[in-house]
Write a protein that holds these residues in place. Sequence first.
Motif, PDB file in Angstrom:
ATOM      1  N   GLU A 162       2.255 -17.589  14.578  1.00 13.93           N
ATOM      2  CA  GLU A 162       1.443 -16.969  13.535  1.00 13.93           C
ATOM      3  C   GLU A 162       0.467 -15.954  14.132  1.00 13.93           C
ATOM      4  N   GLU A 163      -0.123 -16.316  15.283  1.00 13.37           N
ATOM      5  CA  GLU A 163      -1.048 -15.397  15.942  1.00 13.37           C
ATOM      6  C   GLU A 163      -0.319 -14.152  16.431  1.00 13.37           C
ATOM      7  N   MET A 164       0.888 -14.341  16.970  1.00 13.42           N
ATOM      8  CA  MET A 164       1.685 -13.206  17.430  1.00 13.42           C
ATOM      9  C   MET A 164       2.049 -12.301  16.257  1.00 13.42           C
ATOM     10  N   GLU A 165       2.407 -12.916  15.116  1.00 15.01           N
ATOM     11  CA  GLU A 165       2.764 -12.150  13.927  1.00 15.01           C
ATOM     12  C   GLU A 165       1.563 -11.368  13.403  1.00 15.01           C
ATOM     13  N   ALA A 166       0.381 -12.003  13.468  1.00 18.30           N
ATOM     14  CA  ALA A 166      -0.844 -11.324  13.020  1.00 18.30           C
ATOM     15  C   ALA A 166      -1.150 -10.125  13.916  1.00 18.30           C
ATOM     16  N   ARG A 167      -0.983 -10.307  15.233  1.00 10.77           N
ATOM     17  CA  ARG A 167      -1.219  -9.192  16.162  1.00 10.77           C
ATOM     18  C   ARG A 167      -0.217  -8.067  15.924  1.00 10.77           C
ATOM     19  N   LYS A 168       1.024  -8.451  15.622  1.00 11.35           N
ATOM     20  CA  LYS A 168       2.068  -7.460  15.363  1.00 11.35           C
ATOM     21  C   LYS A 168       1.734  -6.645  14.111  1.00 11.35           C
ATOM     22  N   ARG A 169       1.301  -7.361  13.050  1.00 14.65           N
ATOM     23  CA  ARG A 169       0.934  -6.667  11.812  1.00 14.65           C
ATOM     24  C   ARG A 169      -0.228  -5.708  12.042  1.00 14.65           C
ATOM     25  N   LYS A 170      -1.209  -6.166  12.849  1.00 13.75           N
ATOM     26  CA  LYS A 170      -2.371  -5.330  13.137  1.00 13.75           C
ATOM     27  C   LYS A 170      -1.950  -4.064  13.877  1.00 13.75           C
ATOM     28  N   ARG A 171      -1.046  -4.217  14.861  1.00 16.97           N
ATOM     29  CA  ARG A 171      -0.575  -3.050  15.614  1.00 16.97           C
ATOM     30  C   ARG A 171       0.162  -2.080  14.695  1.00 16.97           C
ATOM     31  N   GLU A 172       0.972  -2.630  13.793  1.00 15.14           N
ATOM     32  CA  GLU A 172       1.721  -1.781  12.864  1.00 15.14           C
ATOM     33  C   GLU A 172       0.778  -1.051  11.908  1.00 15.14           C
ATOM     34  N   GLU A 173      -0.280  -1.747  11.445  1.00 14.66           N
ATOM     35  CA  GLU A 173      -1.252  -1.129  10.551  1.00 14.66           C
ATOM     36  C   GLU A 173      -2.010  -0.014  11.264  1.00 14.66           C
ATOM     37  N   GLU A 174      -2.392  -0.270  12.522  1.00 13.09           N
ATOM     38  CA  GLU A 174      -3.101   0.745  13.307  1.00 13.09           C
ATOM     39  C   GLU A 174      -2.216   1.955  13.553  1.00 13.09           C
ATOM     40  N   LYS A 175      -0.929   1.686  13.807  1.00 17.45           N
ATOM     41  CA  LYS A 175       0.014   2.775  14.046  1.00 17.45           C
ATOM     42  C   LYS A 175       0.198   3.610  12.779  1.00 17.45           C
ATOM     43  N   ALA A 176       0.357   2.903  11.647  1.00 24.67           N
ATOM     44  CA  ALA A 176       0.536   3.606  10.370  1.00 24.67           C
ATOM     45  C   ALA A 176      -0.715   4.422  10.041  1.00 24.67           C
ATOM     46  N   TRP A 177      -1.881   3.855  10.311  1.00 22.86           N
ATOM     47  CA  TRP A 177      -3.146   4.552  10.058  1.00 22.86           C
ATOM     48  C   TRP A 177      -3.247   5.818  10.896  1.00 22.86           C
ATOM     49  N   GLU A 178      -2.830   5.697  12.166  1.00 16.02           N
ATOM     50  CA  GLU A 178      -2.890   6.844  13.066  1.00 16.02           C
ATOM     51  C   GLU A 178      -1.886   7.914  12.651  1.00 16.02           C
ATOM     52  N   GLU A 179      -0.695   7.469  12.219  1.00 12.16           N
ATOM     53  CA  GLU A 179       0.346   8.417  11.837  1.00 12.16           C
ATOM     54  C   GLU A 179      -0.035   9.211  10.590  1.00 12.16           C
ATOM     55  N   THR A 180      -0.876   8.657   9.728  1.00  7.73           N
ATOM     56  CA  THR A 180      -1.294   9.356   8.490  1.00  7.73           C
ATOM     57  C   THR A 180      -2.642  10.047   8.660  1.00  7.73           C
ATOM     58  N   ARG A 181      -3.115  10.130   9.884  1.00  5.68           N
ATOM     59  CA  ARG A 181      -4.434  10.717  10.154  1.00  5.68           C
ATOM     60  C   ARG A 181      -4.504  12.177   9.707  1.00  5.68           C
ATOM     61  N   GLU A 182      -3.511  12.985  10.099  1.00  7.52           N
ATOM     62  CA  GLU A 182      -3.500  14.401   9.749  1.00  7.52           C
ATOM     63  C   GLU A 182      -3.449  14.596   8.240  1.00  7.52           C
ATOM     64  N   THR A 183      -2.638  13.723   7.594  1.00 12.20           N
ATOM     65  CA  THR A 183      -2.522  13.825   6.132  1.00 12.20           C
ATOM     66  C   THR A 183      -3.860  13.544   5.471  1.00 12.20           C
ATOM     67  N   ARG A 184      -4.568  12.544   5.988  1.00 11.64           N
ATOM     68  CA  ARG A 184      -5.871  12.199   5.426  1.00 11.64           C
ATOM     69  C   ARG A 184      -6.877  13.329   5.645  1.00 11.64           C
ATOM     70  N   ILE A 185      -6.805  13.949   6.826  1.00 12.32           N
ATOM     71  CA  ILE A 185      -7.733  15.052   7.135  1.00 12.32           C
ATOM     72  C   ILE A 185      -7.477  16.233   6.199  1.00 12.32           C
ATOM     73  N   GLU A 186      -6.193  16.567   6.003  1.00  8.57           N
ATOM     74  CA  GLU A 186      -5.839  17.662   5.111  1.00  8.57           C
ATOM     75  C   GLU A 186      -6.296  17.382   3.689  1.00  8.57           C
ATOM     76  N   SER A 187      -6.096  16.132   3.257  1.00  5.46           N
ATOM     77  CA  SER A 187      -6.522  15.748   1.913  1.00  5.46           C
ATOM     78  C   SER A 187      -8.019  15.887   1.765  1.00  5.46           C
ATOM     79  N   TRP A 188      -8.743  15.510   2.813  1.00  7.52           N
ATOM     80  CA  TRP A 188     -10.207  15.608   2.776  1.00  7.52           C
ATOM     81  C   TRP A 188     -10.648  17.070   2.720  1.00  7.52           C
TER      82      TRP A 188
END
Length: 215
Positions: free
Chosen positions: A163-189
């Motif tokens: 469960e802890e490994m799965e939680a860490r995996k989800r966190k990494r995926e969320e951070e990656k997704a957040w980083e990948e949409t960074r430019e889109t968020r900046i443009e929107s702003w």
Amino acid sequence: MADEDRDALDALEKEASEFVKDAEIDRIRKAFQLDAYAVLDLQPGVPESDIKLQYRKKSLLIHPDKTSNPAAPDAFDRLKKAQMTLLDEKARTHLDECIADARRLLIREHKYTLDSPELKTEEFKQEWRRKTVEVLIEEEARRRRQMKARMQEEGREKRKEEEEMEARKRKREEEKAWEETRETRIESWRDWQKGIKKSKEEGEKKKKKKMKVLG
């Protein structure tokens, strides 16, 4: 001696030999498996050399290659396991303690003393063997309960770790997704900011135009 008599004698010896092998195989398979001394037909406390000698004698007698008895492989495996138990210091110590516990329990139950003559009787020895079986069964049951509890605990620990490994995996995926949409968020702003600025400019123009008309 005539050849016919010699052949008959050889046949009798072979039959007798097979009978001895069959009897030993039967004895081993009937012996209580948790009592390695009983399987090897030895008394507790014998030296290691006696254990090795007894095993060699009996293994040669009942070896599957030496007899056609279908139960020989099973008896041979039990014999080998018994020898390994008695040659293992920890396992033999545990067995000796169980046997000693059985004797103490009987002495307490009968209210004997260590000097009681009953302790030397065949009747007591037979009762001691039966009590030893009870003690060994109880110890084996306790060992299995402990093993089951340990396996359950290990299972819980494993699930927690997964469960802890799965939680860490989800966190990494969320951070990656957040980083990948960074430019889109900046443009929107930026677009949002431009929209606000444009609205303000238009508001200012309307205000000035209205003030000019009034003047």
